[in-house]
Design an enzyme around this catalytic site. Sequence first.
Site, PDB file in Angstrom:
ATOM      1  N   TYR A 144       0.819  -1.217   0.000  1.00  0.00           N
ATOM      2  CA  TYR A 144       0.000   0.000   0.000  1.00  0.00           C
ATOM      3  C   TYR A 144       0.851   1.265   0.000  1.00  0.00           C
ATOM      4  CZ  TYR A 144      -4.256  -2.613   1.307  1.00  0.00           C
ATOM      5  OH  TYR A 144      -5.332  -3.460   1.337  1.00  0.00           O
ATOM      6  N   THR A 194      -1.703  -6.047  -6.965  1.00  0.00           N
ATOM      7  CA  THR A 194      -1.834  -5.001  -5.959  1.00  0.00           C
ATOM      8  C   THR A 194      -2.328  -5.586  -4.648  1.00  0.00           C
ATOM      9  OG1 THR A 194      -4.185  -4.479  -6.298  1.00  0.00           O
ATOM     10  CG2 THR A 194      -2.591  -3.436  -7.786  1.00  0.00           C
ATOM     11  N   ASP A 195      -1.980  -4.950  -3.561  1.00  0.00           N
ATOM     12  CA  ASP A 195      -2.710  -5.210  -2.329  1.00  0.00           C
ATOM     13  C   ASP A 195      -4.130  -4.689  -2.550  1.00  0.00           C
ATOM     14  OD1 ASP A 195      -3.322  -5.973   0.256  1.00  0.00           O
ATOM     15  OD2 ASP A 195      -1.497  -5.127   1.105  1.00  0.00           O
ATOM     16  N   CYS A 196      -5.056  -5.153  -1.720  1.00  0.00           N
ATOM     17  CA  CYS A 196      -6.462  -4.954  -2.038  1.00  0.00           C
ATOM     18  C   CYS A 196      -6.889  -3.494  -1.864  1.00  0.00           C
ATOM     19  CB  CYS A 196      -7.311  -5.881  -1.190  1.00  0.00           C
ATOM     20  SG  CYS A 196      -6.965  -7.607  -1.599  1.00  0.00           S
ATOM     21  N   ALA A 225      -5.487  -1.049  -3.210  1.00  0.00           N
ATOM     22  CA  ALA A 225      -4.325  -0.151  -3.151  1.00  0.00           C
ATOM     23  C   ALA A 225      -4.391   0.942  -4.203  1.00  0.00           C
ATOM     24  CB  ALA A 225      -3.033  -0.953  -3.316  1.00  0.00           C
TER      25      ALA A 225
END
Length: 756
Positions: free
Chosen positions: A253, A284-286, A288
């Site tokens: 993030y 990606t992180d969720c 992000a």
Amino acid sequence: MKQLKISILFFILILLTLSSCKDKNLNNPESSSADDSKIKYEFPFYNPSLSIDERVQDLISRLTLEEKVAQMMNGTPEIKQLNIPAYDYWNEALHGVGRSCSATVFPQAIGLGATFDADLAFRVSSAISDEARAIYNATTEKGYNKQYNGLTFWTPNINIFRDPRWGRGQETYGEDPYLTSILGSAFVKGLQGNDPNYLKTAACAKHFAVHSGPEKVRHEFNAEVNQKDLWETYLPAFKALVDVHVESVMCAYNQTNGEPCCSNNYLITDVLRDKWQFKGHVLTDCSALVDFYKQTNEGGHGVVKTEAEAAALAVKSGVSLNCGGTYFSLIDAVKEGLITEKEIDKQLAILLKTRFKLGLFDPKGSNPYDNINLDVVNSEAHRALSKEVAQKSIVLLKNNGILPLKNDLSKYFITGPNAASVEILLGNYYGINSNMVTILEGISKAIQPTSQLQFRLGAMLNKPSINPINYATGHAGNSDVTIVVLGVSSQLEGEEGDSIDSNTAGDRLDYDLPKNQIDYLTDLRKTADKNPNDKKPIITIITGGSPINLAEVEALSDAVLFVWYPGEEGGTAVADILFGNVSPSGRVPITFPKSLDQLPAFNDYAMKGRTYKYMNVDPLYPFGFGLSYTTFAYNDIKVSSSSISKIEHVTVEVKVTNTGKVTSDEVVQVYISDLEASVIVPNSRLIKTKRITLKAGASQKVVFELTPKDFEIVNNQGTSIIESGDFKVSIGGSSPMKRSFELGAPKMAEIKITVN
């Protein structure tokens, strides 16, 4: 004649059946055949005899822009005209298949870190991937294509646990890059399997890079780090996992050095793709990417103004998969000229390769993992493995001789907020099943049926009792032993949004145990000591996923065990340690400071003053420390050559002796110190480790091969070099901090090696 007609009709029926089966093969990727070259597939991308690149390009050529974009987010929809079922990339397996069907719950990752055992990590992840395949095979047979039913697992978390305040540190293997590298690499190998053509499951290295809190500002925070710390501390584990072909990498993030990690050209392009030659997909992180267009005053990065710009920037930066919905805006981005469909195709191709390598477009039975069934899920073998990990992870921090306990005392008193808690077995990112053994249950089963067992909660987890009368403390005065289970749980530490009783987004900005727990332990001690001629012992068991200030606990207790979040067999494993069926052999994989005053600011990512490598004050418990029910001695250290060149290997050996009366594992640790470096270097750093088992009185010669890489240092430009000069090699059962030996760790064997 009638019989002839029946025979002809039967023959026609067989031909029709064969024709039907052939038609089914043309359209159904789940169908199998002994010879793919003779089958005419409706679509070439279903043909396993073609190369993956050919199949991927054929599939992409059949998709509209809208369909391509939909396949680049974690929850992909069904494509009916191509017979492609829905698939969700988001799956968890941090310490067992998580958030899915019933599965084996292994100890939390930090507990695995405390074992210092890469072979054990491999066995654990191999068991997890077997269960994952079994669950996938069974659920897809029923037509279930839900989130958490897939084969792409977003684990392991190989961030460096640089500061004990970070709530998600429990997901990591600790503070050391070498230990994280060997455990993470073994975990990836077990998850992905060893088939030359297929992945058993797909692993993911996260969170890339320089990510370890604070949780509350992770969507806007800029982690500033110099090149030396970056390449010495934060990147080595990621490089190690890329070297063992981890299938995916998740970007974090936060920003690193002024650029969001999911559009960080230096990290993704220069390092990951160009320098390391990573071939898998980046995700990606969720959510992000929401931070890209969320302005800084709103808690984001504010690097673009619109969702379409954010989506285009991520794809152009080399991110193939979006956990979230931002990539829907790629359609607008193409219309606005922010990105081309060809650029989207390039990242989609990288992503789709993963699904082909998993065999998701191949006929059923094509890969060796298609036949794994539900019998393996939470099997007796896997339960035994979970117990083994828990046993090897438990750290004995203090023992005045009370342990091991006899199991036939007249009365045991078990108390504390975590004694009967299922939650403290789990940690975060967990699975569940119907047989979770709490500490209370484990002890209850282990003692003799003639022994009395009293249980009272005695204290809340995080707040004082309202009732001024507490009947619990009285038992401490008339029991043979009091076992109090204190600590924290995922209510208090964990990820932003998960720790529902934390007002600091899951981080532990207060390093101490909750005051009410210390107050309760103090009351127990007073009651246990009320008869000066018959003081009763107190054994304190601490649960948690991060270091805690245990100075008061140690002073008030006769023995202290740190058990982490020990998994489904946690209660059994704790009882095995308490009653001497197993000698404790866990080692703390992160330094326990005496207080937060010994640490730099939480948001300071410089390594100065951090971890055992750069800490210049005596901690409460040093990295690598842990006691046993026996004692060990290290003698007769030898080196194959005391003077070597910069390209030579050297062999170091030491004799380890169990000088006590109990069979036990010992975690042999090798540290190196550069005594003449031209730049600031670690006080020492772990370079090898090996777990051995020694019977009472037995000795074993333990041999380690040191390579040139073990003598490297990282200069201020971030480059690994070997300088001429003297190096000290230390071998023992803990890190070579003075505090280790004061607490009872065996003295280290040391030897000097000169590099010419």
